[in-house]
Design a protein around this motif. Structure first.
Motif, PDB file in Angstrom:
ATOM      1  N   LYS A  40       0.938  -1.133   0.181  1.00 34.12           N
ATOM      2  CA  LYS A  40      -0.003  -0.083   0.085  1.00 34.12           C
ATOM      3  C   LYS A  40       0.798   1.211  -0.007  1.00 34.12           C
ATOM      4  O   LYS A  40       1.599   1.420   0.840  1.00 34.12           O
ATOM      5  N   VAL A  84      -6.807  -6.294   2.431  1.00 27.50           N
ATOM      6  CA  VAL A  84      -6.665  -6.133   3.809  1.00 27.50           C
ATOM      7  C   VAL A  84      -7.423  -4.868   4.557  1.00 27.50           C
ATOM      8  O   VAL A  84      -7.096  -5.031   5.722  1.00 27.50           O
ATOM      9  N   MET A 163      -8.894 -12.946  10.266  1.00 26.44           N
ATOM     10  CA  MET A 163      -7.914 -12.168  10.271  1.00 26.44           C
ATOM     11  C   MET A 163      -7.841 -11.047  11.462  1.00 26.44           C
ATOM     12  O   MET A 163      -9.026 -10.813  12.008  1.00 26.44           O
ATOM     13  N   THR A 201       4.799  -6.235  10.465  1.00 23.26           N
ATOM     14  CA  THR A 201       6.482  -6.021  10.928  1.00 23.26           C
ATOM     15  C   THR A 201       6.663  -6.070  12.093  1.00 23.26           C
ATOM     16  O   THR A 201       7.706  -6.941  12.434  1.00 23.26           O
ATOM     17  N   ARG A 216       1.091 -10.597   7.077  1.00 22.41           N
ATOM     18  CA  ARG A 216       0.988  -9.271   6.131  1.00 22.41           C
ATOM     19  C   ARG A 216       2.036  -8.297   6.638  1.00 22.41           C
ATOM     20  O   ARG A 216       2.035  -7.631   7.435  1.00 22.41           O
ATOM     21  N   ILE A 217       3.233  -8.541   5.613  1.00 25.87           N
ATOM     22  CA  ILE A 217       4.383  -7.626   6.179  1.00 25.87           C
ATOM     23  C   ILE A 217       4.599  -6.584   5.134  1.00 25.87           C
ATOM     24  O   ILE A 217       4.667  -6.824   3.932  1.00 25.87           O
ATOM     25  N   GLY A 218       4.785  -5.293   5.691  1.00 24.77           N
ATOM     26  CA  GLY A 218       4.711  -4.156   4.623  1.00 24.77           C
ATOM     27  C   GLY A 218       6.129  -3.538   5.133  1.00 24.77           C
ATOM     28  O   GLY A 218       7.184  -4.196   4.332  1.00 24.77           O
ATOM     29  N   ARG A 225       6.720   3.525   4.311  1.00 24.46           N
ATOM     30  CA  ARG A 225       5.688   3.904   3.129  1.00 24.46           C
ATOM     31  C   ARG A 225       5.691   5.650   2.941  1.00 24.46           C
ATOM     32  O   ARG A 225       6.142   6.262   3.611  1.00 24.46           O
TER      33      ARG A 225
HETATM   34  C1  LIG Z   1      -0.297  -1.827   6.386  1.00 23.97           C
HETATM   35  C2  LIG Z   1      -0.950  -3.085   7.038  1.00 23.97           C
HETATM   36  C3  LIG Z   1       0.031  -4.056   7.129  1.00 23.97           C
HETATM   37  C4  LIG Z   1       1.451  -4.126   7.084  1.00 23.97           C
HETATM   38  O1  LIG Z   1       1.919  -3.322   8.375  1.00 23.97           O
HETATM   39  P1  LIG Z   1       3.510  -3.107   8.661  1.00 23.97           P
HETATM   40  O2  LIG Z   1       3.681  -2.705  10.025  1.00 23.97           O
HETATM   41  O3  LIG Z   1       4.090  -2.241   7.660  1.00 23.97           O
HETATM   42  O4  LIG Z   1       4.215  -4.497   8.348  1.00 23.97           O
HETATM   43  C5  LIG Z   1      -0.521  -5.337   7.760  1.00 23.97           C
HETATM   44  N1  LIG Z   1      -2.077  -5.477   7.696  1.00 23.97           N
HETATM   45  C6  LIG Z   1      -2.700  -4.362   7.358  1.00 23.97           C
HETATM   46  C7  LIG Z   1      -4.402  -4.581   7.487  1.00 23.97           C
HETATM   47  C8  LIG Z   1      -2.219  -3.243   6.966  1.00 23.97           C
HETATM   48  O5  LIG Z   1      -3.192  -2.310   6.719  1.00 23.97           O
END
Ligand SMILES: *Cc1c(COP(=O)(O)O)cnc(C)c1O
Length: 229
Positions: A40, A84, A163, A201, A216-218, A225
């Motif tokens: 995202k 998500v 979730m 993360t 779910r790893i950003g 971001r």
């Molecule tokens: C942005 C987001 C993530 C990832 O978050 P990070 O802390 O960057 O890993 C995971 N789940 C959802 C629902 C998010 O909106």
């Protein structure tokens, strides 16, 4: 955690090593865990770079953004888009068309909007609110069973599990233990709904210990971001 000088490939590899190590420590196989890279706010070009590195699961949290990026990224038949974020009913059908999995089913009205009895069932996860704040995403635990029953009755939806996002200010391990209990509630309705989407993360290792199947790893992979309004 995120080393600015490390390349994207190195960050993906480092996270995958940590996932594998945490899984083995928990007596689990890394093969039962899907690592979703949450992209995202980043440009579609990042998804192309990730794809070239072998990433096949990406996550987005805004309807408009995912629709634009699917168009920009183009032909990648084996790339799975995971939605998500909170989803408005008027965007539900459009997101259903592009997302392989919708992680954020949180109300009956949305199940109705996402349902499409004439199409292949779409994989959905029921998002559970682990906080006391009704403004946060997810269904309240006391309403989970009713929502699971409703969604299970929608022919165009396949309920795969739950979730959640760990609440701020609470030990994630405790929150993820509650989520494991909520997953059992859903399995009373849909016995093969074994997926648990949890862990970001900052807390994915705790999520793995609590049985998460989808992480779910950003930022640990993408870096910070870009700021967006
Ligand atoms: C942005 C987001 C993530 C990832 O978050 P990070 O802390 O960057 O890993 C995971 N789940 C959802 C629902 C998010 O909106």
């Amino acid at each position: 955690m995120t080393t600015p000088s490390a390349s994207l490939a190195e960050r993906v590899a480092a996270i995958d090593q940590r996932i594998a190590a945490a899984a083995r420590e928990a007596g689990r196989s890394p093969d039962e865990i899907t690592r979703i890279v949450v992209t995202k706010f980043h440009p579609a070009s990042l998804i192309n770079e990730l794809y070239a590195l072998g990433v096949r699961d990406v996550g987005e949290n805004r309807a408009q953004e995912v629709l634009e990026k699917v168009t920009e990224v183009g032909q990648t038949p084996d790339l799975r888009w995971h939605f998500v974020g909170q989803l408005q009913t008027n965007k539900a059908r459009a997101v259903r068309r592009v997302a392989s999995v919708i992680h954020s089913l949180d109300r009956e009205k949305l199940a109705v909007a996402l349902d499409a009895a004439d199409e292949e069932p779409r994989d959905v996860l029921i998002q559970v609110n682990l906080t006391d704040d009704p403004g946060r995403g997810g269904v309240a635990p006391e309403r989970l069973l009713a929502l699971a029953e409703h969604a299970a009755g929608c022919r165009g939806l396949r309920v795969r599990g739950v979730m959640a996002v760990a609440p701020l200010g609470e030990e994630p391990a405790a929150a993820f233990e509650r989520l494991a209990g909520h997953a059992e509630t859903v399995r009373r309705v849909v016995p093969d709904a074994t997926w648990i989407s949890a862990g970001m993360t900052g807390d994915f290792e705790a999520a793995i210990r609590a049985g998460a199947t989808h992480l779910r790893i950003g930022t640990a992979i993408t870096g910070p971001r870009p700021v967006r309004g």
